[in-house]
Design an enzyme around this catalytic site. Structure first.
Site, PDB file in Angstrom:
ATOM      1  N   CYS A  78     -17.539  10.698  25.029  1.00  0.00           N
ATOM      2  CA  CYS A  78     -17.578   9.895  23.804  1.00  0.00           C
ATOM      3  C   CYS A  78     -18.029  10.756  22.608  1.00  0.00           C
ATOM      4  O   CYS A  78     -17.292  11.651  22.224  1.00  0.00           O
ATOM      5  CB  CYS A  78     -18.448   8.668  24.039  1.00  0.00           C
ATOM      6  SG  CYS A  78     -18.011   7.323  22.948  1.00  0.00           S
ATOM      7  N   HIS A 167     -17.384   6.364  29.041  1.00  0.00           N
ATOM      8  CA  HIS A 167     -18.731   6.701  29.534  1.00  0.00           C
ATOM      9  C   HIS A 167     -18.834   6.615  31.054  1.00  0.00           C
ATOM     10  O   HIS A 167     -19.310   5.607  31.578  1.00  0.00           O
ATOM     11  CB  HIS A 167     -19.737   5.708  28.941  1.00  0.00           C
ATOM     12  CG  HIS A 167     -19.991   5.882  27.490  1.00  0.00           C
ATOM     13  ND1 HIS A 167     -21.001   6.695  27.006  1.00  0.00           N
ATOM     14  CD2 HIS A 167     -19.383   5.353  26.418  1.00  0.00           C
ATOM     15  CE1 HIS A 167     -20.993   6.654  25.692  1.00  0.00           C
ATOM     16  NE2 HIS A 167     -20.025   5.852  25.293  1.00  0.00           N
ATOM     17  N   GLU A 169     -20.983   7.718  32.930  1.00  0.00           N
ATOM     18  CA  GLU A 169     -22.386   7.608  33.355  1.00  0.00           C
ATOM     19  C   GLU A 169     -22.861   6.156  33.368  1.00  0.00           C
ATOM     20  O   GLU A 169     -23.952   5.865  33.828  1.00  0.00           O
ATOM     21  CB  GLU A 169     -23.284   8.475  32.457  1.00  0.00           C
ATOM     22  CG  GLU A 169     -23.497   7.976  31.038  1.00  0.00           C
ATOM     23  CD  GLU A 169     -22.289   8.154  30.114  1.00  0.00           C
ATOM     24  OE1 GLU A 169     -21.210   8.555  30.591  1.00  0.00           O
ATOM     25  OE2 GLU A 169     -22.446   7.851  28.916  1.00  0.00           O
TER      26      GLU A 169
HETATM   27  N1  GLN Z   1     -18.919   6.131  17.450  1.00  0.00           N
HETATM   28  C1  GLN Z   1     -19.695   7.271  17.860  1.00  0.00           C
HETATM   29  C2  GLN Z   1     -19.382   8.480  16.981  1.00  0.00           C
HETATM   30  O1  GLN Z   1     -18.435   8.459  16.256  1.00  0.00           O
HETATM   31  C3  GLN Z   1     -19.474   7.605  19.318  1.00  0.00           C
HETATM   32  C4  GLN Z   1     -19.890   6.423  20.190  1.00  0.00           C
HETATM   33  C5  GLN Z   1     -20.373   6.788  21.556  1.00  0.00           C
HETATM   34  O2  GLN Z   1     -20.697   7.932  21.877  1.00  0.00           O
HETATM   35  N2  GLN Z   1     -20.492   5.768  22.373  1.00  0.00           N
HETATM   36  O3  GLN Z   1     -20.078   9.439  17.040  1.00  0.00           O
END
Ligand code: GLN
Length: 186
Positions: A78, A167, A169
């Site tokens: 992410c 994610h 995890e």
């Molecule tokens: N929206 C976040 C970003 O742009 C990432 C979200 C996440 O890691 N769950 O950094």
């Protein structure tokens, strides 16, 4: 035993540590450049990429992380995938080590977070998306590991670099952590 660093500046690093330990690796919290010494791999967790960047600058981690990721298995989940990307739509890149282009918050706001089932190497995999980035495109040397049903890319690998929009995890399935550990060899 493999020693895997988890960048522990912000975000859900504790969940990655647990998943690594359940997968039979030793998890090491990384907060300062010297914590990278001797690690076999590194996970950059989800969180908020702008905050992660500020903290990386503050602790002098940018160049050490770039150097590490250029040679050693590194996985961004992410926000972590955003940190690795060579290109981020509409803004400057951060580490810029992986040949992918990402679009932040591509699925809308927090309230639009969702869980879906992906197909990865022929296996069903439950994936959690939270204000997730989309991997808009990948370079020549990058393998697409998984797409949403509509074809959008959510997991990719470039040699020793791994990026996932979601994610792993946060779900009990250790498949992705094991995959990362397998990238490290023995
Ligand atoms: N929206 C976040 C970003 O742009 C990432 C979200 C996440 O890691 N769950 O950094």
């Amino acid at each position: 035993m493999k020693h895997i660093g988890v960048l522990a500046l912000q975000g859900d690093f504790a969940e990655h540590k647990t998943a690594l330990e359940r997968s039979g690796a030793q998890a090491v919290e990384v907060r300062l450049p010297h914590h990278l010494i001797g690690l076999d791999g590194l996970i950059i967790p989800g969180g908020e990429s702008t905050t992660l960047r500020k903290l990386m600058d503050m602790y002098g981690l940018m160049q050490p992380l770039r150097d590490f990721a250029q040679t050693t298995p590194t996985w961004g989940t992410c926000a972590g995938a955003i940190m690795l990307a060579r290109e981020i739509i509409g803004q400057e890149a951060h580490l810029g080590v992986m040949d992918i282009t990402v679009q932040r918050n591509a699925f809308g706001r927090q309230i639009n977070s969702f869980v879906t089932t992906l197909d990865i190497d022929g296996e069903r995999y439950e994936a959690v998306f939270i204000r997730a980035p989309l991997i808009v495109s990948v370079g020549n040397g990058v393998e697409v590991l998984s797409r949403l049903e509509d074809g959008r890319i959510v997991a990719a690998q470039q040699g020793h670099l791994l990026a996932t929009s979601f994610h792993p995890e946060l779900t009990p399935d250790l498949g992705f952590h094991r995959r990362f550990l397998n990238m490290i060899g023995s």
